[in-house]
Design an enzyme around this catalytic site. Structure first.
Site, PDB file in Angstrom:
ATOM      1  N   SER A  64       0.826  -1.218   0.000  1.00  0.00           N
ATOM      2  CA  SER A  64       0.000   0.000   0.000  1.00  0.00           C
ATOM      3  C   SER A  64       0.859   1.267   0.000  1.00  0.00           C
ATOM      4  CB  SER A  64      -0.913   0.028   1.225  1.00  0.00           C
ATOM      5  OG  SER A  64      -1.782  -1.070   1.215  1.00  0.00           O
TER       6      SER A  64
HETATM    7  N1  SAM Z   1      -1.184  -4.467   3.997  1.00  0.00           N
HETATM    8  C1  SAM Z   1      -0.397  -4.800   2.851  1.00  0.00           C
HETATM    9  C2  SAM Z   1       0.980  -4.247   2.875  1.00  0.00           C
HETATM   10  O1  SAM Z   1       1.310  -3.487   3.796  1.00  0.00           O
HETATM   11  O2  SAM Z   1       1.742  -4.610   1.980  1.00  0.00           O
HETATM   12  C3  SAM Z   1      -1.068  -4.412   1.564  1.00  0.00           C
HETATM   13  C4  SAM Z   1      -1.945  -5.426   1.124  1.00  0.00           C
HETATM   14  S1  SAM Z   1      -2.482  -5.515  -0.527  1.00  0.00           S
HETATM   15  C5  SAM Z   1      -3.021  -3.897  -0.904  1.00  0.00           C
HETATM   16  C6  SAM Z   1      -3.968  -6.468  -0.186  1.00  0.00           C
HETATM   17  C7  SAM Z   1      -3.698  -7.881   0.266  1.00  0.00           C
HETATM   18  O3  SAM Z   1      -4.943  -8.465   0.655  1.00  0.00           O
HETATM   19  C8  SAM Z   1      -3.107  -8.782  -0.820  1.00  0.00           C
HETATM   20  O4  SAM Z   1      -1.906  -9.347  -0.381  1.00  0.00           O
HETATM   21  C9  SAM Z   1      -4.192  -9.835  -1.023  1.00  0.00           C
HETATM   22  O5  SAM Z   1      -3.700 -11.112  -1.351  1.00  0.00           O
HETATM   23  C10 SAM Z   1      -4.882  -9.830   0.329  1.00  0.00           C
HETATM   24  N2  SAM Z   1      -6.251 -10.369   0.333  1.00  0.00           N
HETATM   25  C11 SAM Z   1      -7.233 -10.169  -0.576  1.00  0.00           C
HETATM   26  N3  SAM Z   1      -8.344 -10.818  -0.199  1.00  0.00           N
HETATM   27  C12 SAM Z   1      -8.065 -11.460   0.960  1.00  0.00           C
HETATM   28  C13 SAM Z   1      -8.818 -12.304   1.834  1.00  0.00           C
HETATM   29  N4  SAM Z   1     -10.077 -12.640   1.593  1.00  0.00           N
HETATM   30  N5  SAM Z   1      -8.198 -12.769   2.949  1.00  0.00           N
HETATM   31  C14 SAM Z   1      -6.905 -12.450   3.218  1.00  0.00           C
HETATM   32  N6  SAM Z   1      -6.153 -11.660   2.422  1.00  0.00           N
HETATM   33  C15 SAM Z   1      -6.719 -11.162   1.316  1.00  0.00           C
END
Ligand code: SAM
Length: 216
Positions: A64
């Protein structure tokens, strides 16, 4: 991995930029000064780590934008020792910032190789971290209740299951959008067993939340 004086200088500059953009929570800003964001970047791309921008981390996912990490960390309004659930570990950067803020962190990620990589990076942090692999779109009832839940992927709706996993006074911070790539940040505060205060905040662009309570 090394955190050089050049990295530290760029980081301080970025944090000052976040302060000019309205981030004023000291605990958030000082945690972000301490976490080397380039550690969470793909190898060979660390020169991009101190720009206020999201960046690809593989598997069609992103780390992010620093402003977004700061904004969500500020919105959950937590104190040291409180219990937080992060949905979407991704690179582990947001998790590292929360750990530096002194919380007890539960973080869940859908994509196993991302969780494994984040897990290795997060071992360096002294805080109490519980890493979970799976679908977190409806939370992690097994470890509830939480003082705060932070969702770092864009959801189509607010799942009741997430609200039920908040303590009274607890906060859910979640980007919600009718489209997969455009959301509005929401903060829901649990006032009592059945009452929630809802705030609709700024516009954001997150990757989609998948799974049962996300985009199918
Ligand atoms: N917080 C993260 C960072 O600091 O890098 C950014 C995360 S990225 C924008 C969103 C993440 O949410 C991805 O790694 C994706 O695989 C995960 N994600 C999407 N749907 C999900 C779910 N149902 N359960 C767990 N993780 C999920």
């Amino acid at each position: 991995m090394i955190d050089t004086a050049v990295h530290q200088g760029r980081r301080h500059k970025l944090i000052r930029e976040l302060a000019t953009k309205g981030i004023d929570n000291h605990s958030v800003l000082s945690a972000m000064v301490r976490v080397p964001r380039h550690f969470f970047f793909p190898k060979d791309f660390e020169q991009y780590a101190y720009r206020d921008a999201a960046f690809p981390i593989g598997f069609d996912q992103t780390i992010s934008q620093p402003f977004t990490v700061a904004y969500q960390s500020q919105l959950i309004d937590i104190q040291k020792g409180e219990k937080v659930l992060e949905i979407g570990t991704g690179s582990g950067y947001q998790a590292a910032v929360l750990l530096e803020m002194g919380v007890e962190l539960y973080t869940i990620e859908y994509i196993k190789p991302l969780l494994q990589k984040a897990s290795a990076l997060l071992k360096k942090y002294k805080g109490n971290v519980h890493l979970i692999h799976g679908d977190g779109s409806k939370g992690v009832p097994k470890y509830a209740p939480f003082d705060a839940i932070i969702v770092t992927a864009g959801a189509p709706t607010i799942q009741n299951e997430l609200l039920k996993q908040l303590k009274i006074g607890g906060k859910l911070v979640i980007p919600i959008g009718e489209a997969k790539d455009n959301q509005r940040m929401h903060r829901l505060t649990r006032i009592s067993e059945n009452k929630f205060h809802r705030e609709v905040l700024g516009d954001f662009k997150f990757v989609p939340l998948v799974g049962d309570g996300g985009w199918k």
